[in-house]
Write an enzyme that holds these catalytic residues in place. Structure first.
Site, PDB file in Angstrom:
ATOM      1  N   TYR A   1       0.822  -1.218   0.000  1.00  0.00           N
ATOM      2  CA  TYR A   1       0.000   0.000   0.000  1.00  0.00           C
ATOM      3  C   TYR A   1       0.858   1.272   0.000  1.00  0.00           C
ATOM      4  O   TYR A   1       0.358   2.352  -0.255  1.00  0.00           O
ATOM      5  CB  TYR A   1      -0.948   0.027   1.213  1.00  0.00           C
TER       6      TYR A   1
ATOM      7  N   LYS B   1       3.624 -15.067   2.191  1.00  0.00           N
ATOM      8  CA  LYS B   1       3.463 -15.759   0.907  1.00  0.00           C
ATOM      9  C   LYS B   1       4.868 -16.020   0.371  1.00  0.00           C
ATOM     10  O   LYS B   1       5.230 -15.617  -0.747  1.00  0.00           O
ATOM     11  CB  LYS B   1       2.618 -14.861  -0.023  1.00  0.00           C
TER      12      LYS B   1
ATOM     13  N   ASP C   1      -2.819 -17.973   1.828  1.00  0.00           N
ATOM     14  CA  ASP C   1      -3.983 -18.650   1.238  1.00  0.00           C
ATOM     15  C   ASP C   1      -4.499 -19.754   2.166  1.00  0.00           C
ATOM     16  O   ASP C   1      -5.711 -19.918   2.354  1.00  0.00           O
ATOM     17  CB  ASP C   1      -3.667 -19.191  -0.167  1.00  0.00           C
TER      18      ASP C   1
ATOM     19  N   ASP D   1      -5.004  -6.729   6.104  1.00  0.00           N
ATOM     20  CA  ASP D   1      -6.230  -6.014   5.742  1.00  0.00           C
ATOM     21  C   ASP D   1      -7.326  -7.029   5.425  1.00  0.00           C
ATOM     22  O   ASP D   1      -8.461  -6.958   5.929  1.00  0.00           O
ATOM     23  CB  ASP D   1      -5.914  -5.150   4.508  1.00  0.00           C
TER      24      ASP D   1
ATOM     25  N   ASP E   1     -10.522  -8.560   8.109  1.00  0.00           N
ATOM     26  CA  ASP E   1     -11.930  -8.389   7.738  1.00  0.00           C
ATOM     27  C   ASP E   1     -12.637  -9.734   7.693  1.00  0.00           C
ATOM     28  O   ASP E   1     -13.788  -9.864   8.118  1.00  0.00           O
ATOM     29  CB  ASP E   1     -12.052  -7.685   6.374  1.00  0.00           C
TER      30      ASP E   1
END
Ligand code: NAD
Length: 357
Positions: free
Chosen positions: A141, A190, A223, A247, A251
């Site tokens: 970001y 990852k 994942d 993020d 959520d």
């Protein structure tokens, strides 16, 4: 203890819920013999209206001079014009940047009394108690981004960058938290694909091995984590991850308890004040109607007491009172499932009176 606490009510239901948070802080001060000097400052849409700026300098100065900050929420349809010069959310991003708040903490806890509101089965979700640490000021970001010509028209790119120092500081905070909880830390990355994740994994493992040999440590790919969160959420204690993965995963995890109105969060830096807020927004559809659930904000107050003021007994007392209030069957409309409900102020009254007792 003497402490300066800044209140940023913001927009929509923000002022209603922060008022209840303030009452809880006043009650804690009275019962435990502390002195909290509290002052309110503008942020968000109302600050745009009054000062032409979603984060006036006077608000930044007051925050810098405080021990902790309690925020309501910002935004609303009034300030949604896409052609506007600035937006309420810009105030929120800027205050996090100004104060160097690099770690976002989000506890995900289920309440036994409300567990049937979860979209998942009771046997999967009951007893879940996870503390997420999301890196907040680095990663994709904040990396370089842009567009360049491409045979098919255009290509767009975003760079994901993490430095050793950025990983060290958030992993250290997460590991310290794990030591005070069940002693287990899960780092999510990852690393099978991304170089930035390979550095993340290397640094995280070094910090834990060298500085926290007493905690149980595991690494999970993002994942796989997305699946584990809904198949076996009870297996996790503290989870640390980068900005974008955090993020998305936080959520996803916020759905586990089944109610937005009960989830607090904290944003912390290496020193200086922490910022505490509910995870929900300004709920313009119910603003000014005394309907908002103030419990997420009151639980954010508990986090403030624990993480910024080191008042652990006081934090636990607030959390116990919230739990007892729910156990006694009191509900605001959002969690009442169509049954009898209490107003924002009545819920505040219930918490305050039990805290006084
Ligand atoms: P929202 O969280 O404000 O509301 C979603 C739904 O949940 C609404 O029906 C609302 O009434 C309900 N709700 C939320 N909090 C509640 C509470 N405490 N008690 C009872 N019901 C509650 O999300 P949204 O509608 O997508 O966004 C509204 C505004 O809030 C937007 O302007 C958005 O940008 C802003 N927002 C701000 C923050 C923040 O300040 N940190 C976070 C998210 C959204």
């Amino acid at each position: 203890m003497d402490a300066k606490i800044v209140l940023l009510p913001g927009d929509g239901i923000g002022p209603e819920i922060v008022t209840q948070g303030r009452r809880v802080l006043e009650t804690v001060a009275e019962r435990f013999g502390h002195s909290f000097e509290m002052s309110e400052h503008p942020i968000g849409g109302n600050a745009i209206d009054d000062f032409g700026d979603p984060l006036p300098q006077a608000t930044v100065d007051a925050c810098r001079d405080s021990a902790a900050i309690l925020l309501g929420a910002v935004g609303g349809p009034k300030w949604d014009d896409p052609t506007a010069k600035t937006r309420p959310e810009a105030g929120l991003l800027k205050i996090r940047q100004e104060l160097g708040l690099f770690a976002n903490l989000r506890p995900i806890q289920t309440w036994d009394e409300l567990v049937d509101a979860s979209p998942l089965r009771r046997d999967i979700v009951a007893g879940t108690d996870i503390l997420f640490f999301r890196e907040l000021t680095g990663g994709i970001y904040f990396g370089d981004s842009g567009r360049r010509p491409h045979d098919s028209g255009e290509a767009a790119y975003n760079e994901m960058v993490y430095s050793t120092g950025e990983v060290e500081r958030v992993v250290r905070l997460a590991a310290q938290a794990a030591q005070k909880r069940k002693g287990k830390l899960t780092s999510v990355d990852k690393a099978n694909v991304l170089e930035a994740s390979r550095l993340w994994r290397q640094v995280a493992e070094r910090v834990v091995t060298e500085e926290f040999p007493d905690i149980e440590y595991e690494v999970v790919l993002v994942d796989a984590m997305a699946m584990h969160l809904i198949s076996r959420p009870k297996d996790f204690d503290v989870v640390v991850t980068g900005n974008m993965f955090g993020d998305i995963l936080t959520d996803e995890a916020s759905m586990l308890p089944g109610s937005l109105g009960l989830l607090p969060s904290a944003s912390l830096g290496s020193d200086g004040p922490g910022l505490y807020e509910p995870i929900h927004g300004s709920a313009p559809d119910i603003a000014g109607q005394n309907l908002a659930n103030p419990l997420a904000t009151i639980l954010a107050v508990a986090m403030l007491l624990r993480h910024s003021l080191n008042l652990n007994d006081e934090a636990a007392a607030v959390e116990e009172v919230v739990s007892a209030t729910l156990k006694a069957g009191h509900r605001t409309r959002d969690i009442a499932s169509g049954g009898t409900s209490v107003s924002t102020t009545e819920m505040g009254d219930l918490v305050v009176s039990q805290l006084q007792a």
